[in-house]
Design a protein around this motif. Structure first.
Motif, short mmCIF file in Angstrom:
data_model
loop_
_atom_site.label_atom_id
_atom_site.label_comp_id
_atom_site.label_asym_id
_atom_site.label_seq_id
_atom_site.Cartn_x
_atom_site.Cartn_y
_atom_site.Cartn_z
N UNK A 1 1.02 -1.30 -0.07
CA UNK A 1 0.08 0.31 -0.17
C UNK A 1 1.16 1.64 0.21
N UNK A 2 2.50 1.55 0.72
CA UNK A 2 2.93 2.23 0.95
C UNK A 2 3.57 2.83 -0.15
N UNK A 3 4.06 1.67 -1.59
CA UNK A 3 3.81 1.48 -2.82
C UNK A 3 3.35 2.26 -3.60
N UNK A 4 2.33 1.54 -3.58
CA UNK A 4 1.37 2.10 -4.51
C UNK A 4 0.61 3.39 -3.89
N UNK A 5 0.83 3.91 -2.57
CA UNK A 5 0.64 5.66 -2.23
C UNK A 5 1.39 6.01 -0.96
N UNK A 6 2.73 6.52 -1.81
CA UNK A 6 4.04 6.75 -1.65
C UNK A 6 3.72 8.39 -0.78
N UNK A 7 3.95 8.89 0.41
CA UNK A 7 3.94 10.09 1.56
C UNK A 7 4.06 11.48 0.06
N UNK A 8 4.20 11.46 -1.23
CA UNK A 8 5.06 12.39 -2.02
C UNK A 8 4.11 11.93 -3.43
N UNK A 9 4.19 12.67 -4.59
CA UNK A 9 3.33 12.53 -5.75
C UNK A 9 4.18 12.69 -6.83
N UNK A 10 5.86 12.51 -6.52
CA UNK A 10 7.13 12.56 -7.35
C UNK A 10 8.43 12.41 -6.38
N UNK A 11 9.66 11.77 -6.93
CA UNK A 11 10.60 11.45 -6.50
C UNK A 11 11.34 13.01 -6.54
N UNK A 12 11.88 12.65 -5.00
CA UNK A 12 12.40 14.19 -4.60
C UNK A 12 13.64 14.34 -5.38
N UNK A 13 14.07 12.45 -5.09
CA UNK A 13 16.15 12.45 -5.66
C UNK A 13 15.95 11.53 -6.90
N UNK A 14 15.80 12.20 -8.32
CA UNK A 14 15.54 11.33 -9.33
C UNK A 14 16.44 11.42 -10.34
N UNK A 15 17.03 10.09 -11.36
CA UNK A 15 18.16 10.09 -12.10
C UNK A 15 17.60 9.84 -13.40
N UNK A 16 16.96 10.21 -14.33
CA UNK A 16 16.59 9.53 -15.49
C UNK A 16 17.29 9.33 -16.32
N UNK A 17 17.41 8.00 -17.21
CA UNK A 17 18.04 7.64 -18.13
C UNK A 17 17.67 8.13 -19.51
N UNK A 18 18.66 9.19 -20.16
CA UNK A 18 18.53 9.88 -21.32
C UNK A 18 19.73 9.81 -22.64
N UNK A 19 18.59 9.07 -23.29
CA UNK A 19 20.30 8.76 -24.56
C UNK A 19 20.35 9.86 -25.35
N UNK A 20 21.50 10.32 -26.23
CA UNK A 20 21.52 11.44 -27.34
C UNK A 20 21.16 10.90 -28.79
N UNK A 21 20.18 11.03 -29.50
CA UNK A 21 19.24 10.94 -30.39
C UNK A 21 20.73 11.50 -31.39
N UNK A 22 21.18 12.75 -31.01
CA UNK A 22 21.75 13.41 -32.13
C UNK A 22 21.64 14.74 -32.84
N UNK A 23 22.71 14.76 -32.98
CA UNK A 23 22.44 16.34 -33.22
C UNK A 23 21.08 17.05 -34.36
N UNK A 24 21.37 16.07 -35.14
CA UNK A 24 19.65 15.71 -36.43
C UNK A 24 18.47 15.84 -35.79
#
Length: 605
Positions: free
Chosen positions: A261-284
């Motif tokens: 239940x705590x996993x589904x309903x945490x006491x926040x609506x987003x991570x206060x520390x986040x680190x998404x993995x973002x891949x670079x698709x190129x300059x074009x």
């Protein structure tokens, strides 16, 4: 996104030495023939032709001051041709060059067909032409000594790095022991003796990235988490809670029902520390980035702290971050002695680093939690009240005292970061597509458009009843359509295990169809569906190739590194503090965790 990287470059010098190792009989005779050609042409004082008795002699020769950039190594090899020219800058060539070549930029492998005096003399004359007489002219044209680059390949470039690169390497090796995180001793053997960093390509200065572009993406990802939270809590949408909750919980290994239940309903609506993995698709590319993951328990925090300190960037942001982390009192890092064991040495370094700067920080591992106590009033460590817990233990290991810490954080008695929550579950990428109407209503048009570009089209399956499904225009009417997908389709897909378990974490639960045997593809899918393990199917998106100047510690030489880049922005309390960059060889699919990569400090402008 990625701004122009300044490169000081010139063509390679004409090779100073052509050599082989005793025992390579064909190349020994070619070295002898090449020496005679030099004598006949009066050029024997301009290029040495040498046969070394053992690898130690080769090493001592180059340590005396000769650059491997100005060397051609010859060696015998089985093959159908007479001989084959090679360049260290080509990854497939570099893998074939023997260790005793000591990082030589050029090499020639001589095959069995080169077995008589005439053919050996022809080979020696070709070497004289390519690596002496025509060498500079060819490189000035952007070609290799022996001809034009292959399709989509760049010609050879000799990079000149600033002298400060050696200071940077020394300072990187004075920090946390990042080598300790290597799981495979064989990979560690590829690193220089005494190295404390776990990669052997080092950049001389930070890469420059567009702060505005990056923050648009991280802000949209934060809003995505908030809408995911709203979707889980929604009661006014008919059937929403009944439909979404089972999907979110599939593959989530939590024994305690209260924790679910705590996993589904945490006491926040987003991570206060986040680190998404973002891949670079190129300059074009229209949208420069795409996301592969939003990690629920990101690693590598001490690494990026240390790298930014060495390169002298982002220090004001780091002070703001540390102030926030310790604003409630003692900052306690709780590190799993099982799943996160590899992070323990660097976390210990981080605690000492913070304490040296006057911050109140401590660390404990999960094999010695007896010094932590939880009461109705909060959490204490060695009788000192804890203000913030840094959770370096995964969702699926949370039991016993760890469960008590999560429950204490849920009651508000202590702050826990990153939060124990569902926001990092990969299944959300699929829900974004399958319930697009909800997200379109709740997000701003700009945030929705960014996420539509950044999140790969995804579909979740957990049984034969999950079909039909479509992934980026590829339709699978039945499970058999996926199991028997043709090679071209398999090459275009990525399969990932969802949930929170030992298989879904890190890159263990990722299958790329590229080059994979059909039987292996089928076995992987059947095995996980048999275990009722949900899988997300995604379209494999193409990444761009950048060229970055680096010092190659294996070769002890500079090079222009053709690479694919993974950006990992660290977002703390809603602000981008820093970015960890991973640059991997462009001919590989794996995007991090490689000793042949370069770690990139990132300066945002």
């Amino acid at each position: 996104m990625l701004k122009k990287i300044q490169v000081q470059a010139r063509i390679f010098d004409v090779p100073r030495v052509i050599f082989t190792l005793a025992g390579n009989s064909r190349t020994e005779r070619i070295i002898d023939a090449l020496s005679k050609i030099h004598i006949e042409n009066g050029t024997s004082d301009q290029q040495d032709c040498l046969v070394f008795e053992d690898p130690g002699d080769v090493e001592r020769y180059f340590q005396s001051g000769v650059s491997p950039n100005a060397a051609v190594a010859l060696f015998d090899e089985r093959g159908a041709r007479y001989f084959n020219m090679m360049a260290r800058s080509r990854p497939e060539d570099a893998r074939r060059m023997p260790a005793w070549t000591y990082g030589s930029q050029w090499a020639v492998c001589v095959h069995e067909r080169c077995h008589n005096d005439h053919r050996e003399f022809v080979c020696a004359r070709q070497l004289y032409a390519d690596f002496f007489r025509r060498f500079e002219g060819q490189l000035h044209k952007g070609s290799f000594p022996w001809g034009s680059p292959r399709k989509k390949e760049f010609g050879p470039t000799h990079v000149v790095l600033p002298q400060g690169i050696h200071t940077i390497i020394r300072d990187l090796n004075s920090g946390p022991d990042l080598m300790a995180a290597l799981a495979d001793a064989e990979f560690a053997a590829e690193l220089p003796s005494g190295s404390r960093i776990s990669w052997y390509r080092v950049v001389p200065e930070p890469v420059i990235c567009d702060r505005g572009e990056l923050e648009l993406v991280t802000t949209a990802m934060r809003r995505f988490e908030q809408v995911c939270d709203k979707f889980v809590r929604a009661t006014d949408t008919k059937g929403a809670t009944n439909v979404i909750h089972p999907v979110i919980l599939k593959g989530v290994h939590i024994e305690d029902e209260a924790l679910k239940q705590l996993y589904l309903f945490p006491p926040t609506d987003c991570f206060s520390i986040a680190r998404p993995d973002l891949h670079y698709k190129g300059a074009d590319a229209r949208q420069k980035l795409f996301a592969s993951e939003n990690d629920e328990m990101p690693g590598g925090f001490p690494e990026v702290v240390h790298m930014d300190a060495v390169y002298g960037i982002n220090q004001a942001q780091w002070q703001s971050c540390f102030d926030w982390l310790t604003s409630k009192g003692l900052l306690l890092f709780v590190v799993s002695h099982d799943w996160s064991k590899c992070y323990i040495p660097e976390m210990r370094w981080l605690v000492e680093h913070l304490r040296s700067r006057g911050y109140n920080a401590q660390m404990i591992t999960t094999d010695s939690l007896d010094e932590v106590s939880v009461t109705s009033s909060g959490v204490s460590f060695r009788h000192e009240s804890v203000g913030t817990i840094w959770r370096q233990f995964p969702i699926f290991e949370t039991r016993g005292m760890l469960a008590e810490l999560v429950k204490s954080a849920a009651s508000g008695a202590v702050r826990m970061v990153p939060e124990f929550a569902h926001f990092g579950n990969k299944v959300w990428f699929s829900i974004f597509r399958s319930h697009a109407g909800f997200f379109r209503r709740e997000l701003s048009p700009m945030d929705y458009a960014i996420l539509d570009d950044v999140l790969p089209d995804s579909s979740v399956i957990d049984s034969s009843h999950s079909f039909p499904c479509t992934v980026d225009g590829i339709a699978f009417d039945r499970l058999n359509d996926l199991l028997n997908a043709p090679e071209k389709v398999r090459d275009s897909l990525v399969l990932k295990i969802c949930g929170a378990n030992a298989l879904s974490a890190r890159s263990y639960g990722v299958l790329m169809g590229h080059g994979l045997d059909l039987a292996d593809w089928q076995e992987w899918i059947r095995a996980h569906l048999h275990d009722k393990q949900p899988i997300i199917i995604q379209r494999r998106l193409e990444t761009g190739v950048a060229r970055i100047p680096v010092q190659n510690l294996n070769r002890n030489a500079a090079e222009l590194f053709s690479c694919r880049i993974l950006f990992r922005p660290w977002v703390v309390n809603g602000k981008v503090i820093s970015v960890s960059g991973c640059a991997v060889p462009s001919n590989t699919l794996r995007v991090h965790g490689r000793v042949d990569m370069a770690m990139l400090p990132v300066q945002l402008e």
